[in-house]
Design a protein around this motif. Structure first.
Motif, PDB file in Angstrom:
ATOM      1  N   LYS A   1     -23.222 -60.199  17.884  1.00 28.11           N
ATOM      2  CA  LYS A   1     -22.350 -60.163  16.702  1.00 28.11           C
ATOM      3  C   LYS A   1     -21.646 -58.826  16.589  1.00 28.11           C
ATOM      4  O   LYS A   1     -20.446 -58.766  16.288  1.00 28.11           O
ATOM      5  CB  LYS A   1     -23.153 -60.456  15.439  1.00 28.11           C
TER       6      LYS A   1
ATOM      7  N   TYR B   1     -12.873 -65.746  25.535  1.00 22.94           N
ATOM      8  CA  TYR B   1     -11.448 -65.530  25.256  1.00 22.94           C
ATOM      9  C   TYR B   1     -11.045 -64.111  25.636  1.00 22.94           C
ATOM     10  O   TYR B   1     -10.016 -63.901  26.280  1.00 22.94           O
ATOM     11  CB  TYR B   1     -11.146 -65.797  23.783  1.00 22.94           C
ATOM     12  N   TYR B   2     -11.843 -63.146  25.252  1.00 27.15           N
ATOM     13  CA  TYR B   2     -11.541 -61.748  25.561  1.00 27.15           C
ATOM     14  C   TYR B   2     -11.447 -61.540  27.080  1.00 27.15           C
ATOM     15  O   TYR B   2     -10.483 -60.968  27.583  1.00 27.15           O
ATOM     16  CB  TYR B   2     -12.602 -60.831  24.952  1.00 27.15           C
TER      17      TYR B   2
ATOM     18  N   PRO C   1     -19.713 -69.768  18.925  1.00 26.49           N
ATOM     19  CA  PRO C   1     -18.582 -68.924  18.521  1.00 26.49           C
ATOM     20  C   PRO C   1     -18.621 -67.541  19.179  1.00 26.49           C
ATOM     21  O   PRO C   1     -17.566 -66.991  19.521  1.00 26.49           O
ATOM     22  CB  PRO C   1     -18.735 -68.811  17.002  1.00 26.49           C
ATOM     23  N   LEU C   2     -19.798 -67.001  19.384  1.00 24.57           N
ATOM     24  CA  LEU C   2     -19.931 -65.707  20.056  1.00 24.57           C
ATOM     25  C   LEU C   2     -19.517 -65.842  21.519  1.00 24.57           C
ATOM     26  O   LEU C   2     -18.757 -65.023  22.039  1.00 24.57           O
ATOM     27  CB  LEU C   2     -21.369 -65.192  19.938  1.00 24.57           C
TER      28      LEU C   2
ATOM     29  N   GLU D   1     -17.529 -68.117  22.783  1.00 20.32           N
ATOM     30  CA  GLU D   1     -16.093 -68.397  22.861  1.00 20.32           C
ATOM     31  C   GLU D   1     -15.253 -67.146  22.647  1.00 20.32           C
ATOM     32  O   GLU D   1     -14.229 -66.965  23.309  1.00 20.32           O
ATOM     33  CB  GLU D   1     -15.721 -69.484  21.857  1.00 20.32           C
ATOM     34  N   LYS D   2     -15.676 -66.278  21.755  1.00 22.23           N
ATOM     35  CA  LYS D   2     -14.925 -65.041  21.527  1.00 22.23           C
ATOM     36  C   LYS D   2     -14.982 -64.135  22.756  1.00 22.23           C
ATOM     37  O   LYS D   2     -13.975 -63.557  23.164  1.00 22.23           O
ATOM     38  CB  LYS D   2     -15.463 -64.312  20.298  1.00 22.23           C
ATOM     39  N   ILE D   3     -16.153 -64.024  23.358  1.00 17.85           N
ATOM     40  CA  ILE D   3     -16.296 -63.195  24.559  1.00 17.85           C
ATOM     41  C   ILE D   3     -15.522 -63.809  25.719  1.00 17.85           C
ATOM     42  O   ILE D   3     -14.821 -63.116  26.457  1.00 17.85           O
ATOM     43  CB  ILE D   3     -17.781 -63.001  24.911  1.00 17.85           C
TER      44      ILE D   3
ATOM     45  N   CYS E   1     -18.904 -58.660  19.221  1.00 15.14           N
ATOM     46  CA  CYS E   1     -17.761 -59.503  18.895  1.00 15.14           C
ATOM     47  C   CYS E   1     -16.898 -58.924  17.777  1.00 15.14           C
ATOM     48  O   CYS E   1     -15.703 -59.193  17.733  1.00 15.14           O
ATOM     49  CB  CYS E   1     -18.237 -60.921  18.525  1.00 15.14           C
ATOM     50  N   LYS E   2     -17.470 -58.104  16.930  1.00 17.01           N
ATOM     51  CA  LYS E   2     -16.679 -57.456  15.895  1.00 17.01           C
ATOM     52  C   LYS E   2     -15.643 -56.505  16.498  1.00 17.01           C
ATOM     53  O   LYS E   2     -14.613 -56.244  15.895  1.00 17.01           O
ATOM     54  CB  LYS E   2     -17.591 -56.642  14.954  1.00 17.01           C
TER      55      LYS E   2
ATOM     56  N   LEU F   1     -14.188 -56.896  19.570  1.00 18.02           N
ATOM     57  CA  LEU F   1     -13.282 -57.533  20.552  1.00 18.02           C
ATOM     58  C   LEU F   1     -12.006 -57.988  19.882  1.00 18.02           C
ATOM     59  O   LEU F   1     -11.934 -58.354  18.786  1.00 18.02           O
ATOM     60  CB  LEU F   1     -13.980 -58.737  21.218  1.00 18.02           C
TER      61      LEU F   1
END
Length: 122
Positions: free
Chosen positions: A116, A86-87, A79-80, A82-84, A119-120, A122
């Motif tokens: 973590k 995506y950003y 999940p970390l 994927e978030k990065i 990601c908070k 982004l």
């Protein structure tokens, strides 16, 4: 205590899971070698080490499955990643390749708590 992974081992494990997400049959060393642009022999050594450390289970035909330890790590790290990714890809408009490389670089370099925190924001 969970055996620690080198950056190369973590990158290999993450790439294996990312490239094989749609394929429930397991992780193939040849796919990881192709994605990294390295020899299959190099990847076989890393996969053998990941198996010895308990992150993978070796199956037939050079296929590997995540062990419970590997699943736990991927449930936290993907999940970390994927978030990065995506950003970088959707917000910064990097190419898919550059976004993947940037996200992988951060995930294998920063510790989990720092990821973590990042990601908070982004």
């Amino acid at each position: 205590m969970r055996p620690s992974l080198t950056r190369g081992q973590l990158r290999c494990l993450l790439l294996g899971v990312i490239t094989q997400q749609a394929n429930c049959e397991g992780i193939r060393g040849i796919d990881i070698a192709s994605a990294l642009g390295v020899s299959r022999a190099s990847i076989r050594k890393i996969l053998a080490t990941l198996t010895e450390k308990g992150y993978l289970i070796h199956q037939k035909q050079q296929m590997y499955l995540l062990s419970d330890t590997g699943k736990d790590l991927m449930e936290r790290m993907l999940p970390l990643y994927e978030k990065i990714f995506y950003y970088f890809h959707q917000i910064v408009h990097l190419s898919e390749f550059d976004a993947r490389e940037g996200a992988l670089a951060l995930v294998i370099t920063l510790n989990e708590d720092n990821l973590k925190d990042l990601c908070k924001h982004l």
